[in-house]
Design a protein around this motif. Structure first.
Motif, PDB file in Angstrom:
ATOM      1  N   LYS A 107       0.848  -1.192   0.000  1.00  0.00           N
ATOM      2  CA  LYS A 107       0.000   0.000   0.000  1.00  0.00           C
ATOM      3  C   LYS A 107       0.885   1.242   0.000  1.00  0.00           C
ATOM      4  CE  LYS A 107      -4.127  -1.703   2.266  1.00  0.00           C
ATOM      5  NZ  LYS A 107      -5.031  -1.400   1.183  1.00  0.00           N
ATOM      6  N   SER A 109       1.020   4.704   1.548  1.00  0.00           N
ATOM      7  CA  SER A 109       0.418   5.513   2.622  1.00  0.00           C
ATOM      8  C   SER A 109       0.644   6.996   2.327  1.00  0.00           C
ATOM      9  CB  SER A 109       1.058   5.165   3.965  1.00  0.00           C
ATOM     10  OG  SER A 109       2.414   5.605   3.965  1.00  0.00           O
ATOM     11  N   ASP A 142      -8.220   6.340  -3.285  1.00  0.00           N
ATOM     12  CA  ASP A 142      -8.641   5.367  -2.267  1.00  0.00           C
ATOM     13  C   ASP A 142     -10.112   5.012  -2.421  1.00  0.00           C
ATOM     14  OD1 ASP A 142      -8.772   3.786   0.012  1.00  0.00           O
ATOM     15  OD2 ASP A 142      -9.009   5.507   1.363  1.00  0.00           O
ATOM     16  N   ASP A 144     -11.395   1.931  -1.044  1.00  0.00           N
ATOM     17  CA  ASP A 144     -11.878   1.086   0.055  1.00  0.00           C
ATOM     18  C   ASP A 144     -11.854   1.786   1.413  1.00  0.00           C
ATOM     19  OD1 ASP A 144      -9.179   1.067   0.654  1.00  0.00           O
ATOM     20  OD2 ASP A 144      -8.894  -1.073   0.216  1.00  0.00           O
ATOM     21  N   GLY A 145     -11.486   3.077   1.415  1.00  0.00           N
ATOM     22  CA  GLY A 145     -11.558   3.862   2.644  1.00  0.00           C
ATOM     23  C   GLY A 145     -10.487   3.576   3.673  1.00  0.00           C
ATOM     24  N   ASP A 146      -9.360   2.972   3.263  1.00  0.00           N
ATOM     25  CA  ASP A 146      -8.310   2.673   4.253  1.00  0.00           C
ATOM     26  C   ASP A 146      -7.231   3.761   4.301  1.00  0.00           C
ATOM     27  OD1 ASP A 146      -6.990   2.221   1.873  1.00  0.00           O
ATOM     28  OD2 ASP A 146      -6.226   0.236   2.438  1.00  0.00           O
ATOM     29  N   SER A 147      -7.461   4.878   3.642  1.00  0.00           N
ATOM     30  CA  SER A 147      -6.531   6.023   3.626  1.00  0.00           C
ATOM     31  C   SER A 147      -5.162   5.680   3.040  1.00  0.00           C
ATOM     32  CB  SER A 147      -6.365   6.611   5.033  1.00  0.00           C
ATOM     33  OG  SER A 147      -7.611   7.060   5.501  1.00  0.00           O
ATOM     34  N   SER A 150      -3.861   1.040  -2.703  1.00  0.00           N
ATOM     35  CA  SER A 150      -3.441  -0.341  -2.987  1.00  0.00           C
ATOM     36  C   SER A 150      -2.985  -0.410  -4.442  1.00  0.00           C
ATOM     37  CB  SER A 150      -4.614  -1.296  -2.778  1.00  0.00           C
ATOM     38  OG  SER A 150      -5.602  -1.048  -3.771  1.00  0.00           O
TER      39      SER A 150
END
Length: 173
Positions: A107, A109, A142, A144-147, A150
């Motif tokens: 991922k 970040s 983003d 899937d909302g994981d900040s 991917s």
């Protein structure tokens, strides 16, 4: 890759091999002016070295450079059951993704994006502006909302970008 292209690349490899031991070190790569001035030069250089290795032989050198070969029209219709070439769109995207995924967790970040942006623009933009760019980039990519971004999200963002053209080096013509 033709015989004459391999010969020219081998000649370039040996000219870079200052230790004359059949391998290249990171320092050998850092002497290449185009990499020395490239803000992502260190990240690109790292891509040549397998995990934990500090030397690369000619085969490894060729394997990494193969990602940057332009895709010829006749290659697009090659054997669909064979292995995917290193210069395929998918492999070019994986290579690019790894330049951003600094901790190799699959991922990108906000911090990783900030570090790469900082490498690319230096001190020309304030941290606040870079933070805003990173936030907006992650917000747009983003899904899937994981900040984080991917690989699948990275691919989606770049689906309309001509990666084959942008990640090609015509170093053999």
């Amino acid at each position: 890759v033709s015989h004459s292209q391999i010969t020219r690349l081998y000649s370039r490899f040996t000219s870079l091999d200052k230790g004359e031991n059949g391998t290249l070190s990171r320092e050998d790569f850092q002497r290449i002016p185009e990499l020395a001035i490239n803000p992502l030069g260190d990240r690109i250089i790292n891509a040549f070295f397998p995990e934990g290795e500090d030397q690369v032989n000619f085969r490894g050198f060729m394997r990494t450079l193969a990602h940057f070969r332009p895709i010829e029209d006749n290659e697009k219709s090659k054997d669909q059951n064979g292995p995917e070439p290193l210069n395929s769109r998918s492999n070019k995207l994986h290579f690019a993704f790894r330049l951003y995924d600094l901790d190799k967790d699959g991922k990108i970040s906000r911090d990783e994006l900030l570090q790469v942006l900082r490498m690319m623009v230096g001190v020309n933009i304030s941290d606040e502006q870079l933070g805003s760019i990173a936030d907006r980039t992650i917000q747009e990519a983003d899904q899937d909302g994981d900040s984080a971004i991917s690989f699948a999200e990275f691919v989606k963002v770049l689906e309309k970008v001509d990666v084959e053209q942008k990640m090609s080096i015509r170093f053999l013509h």
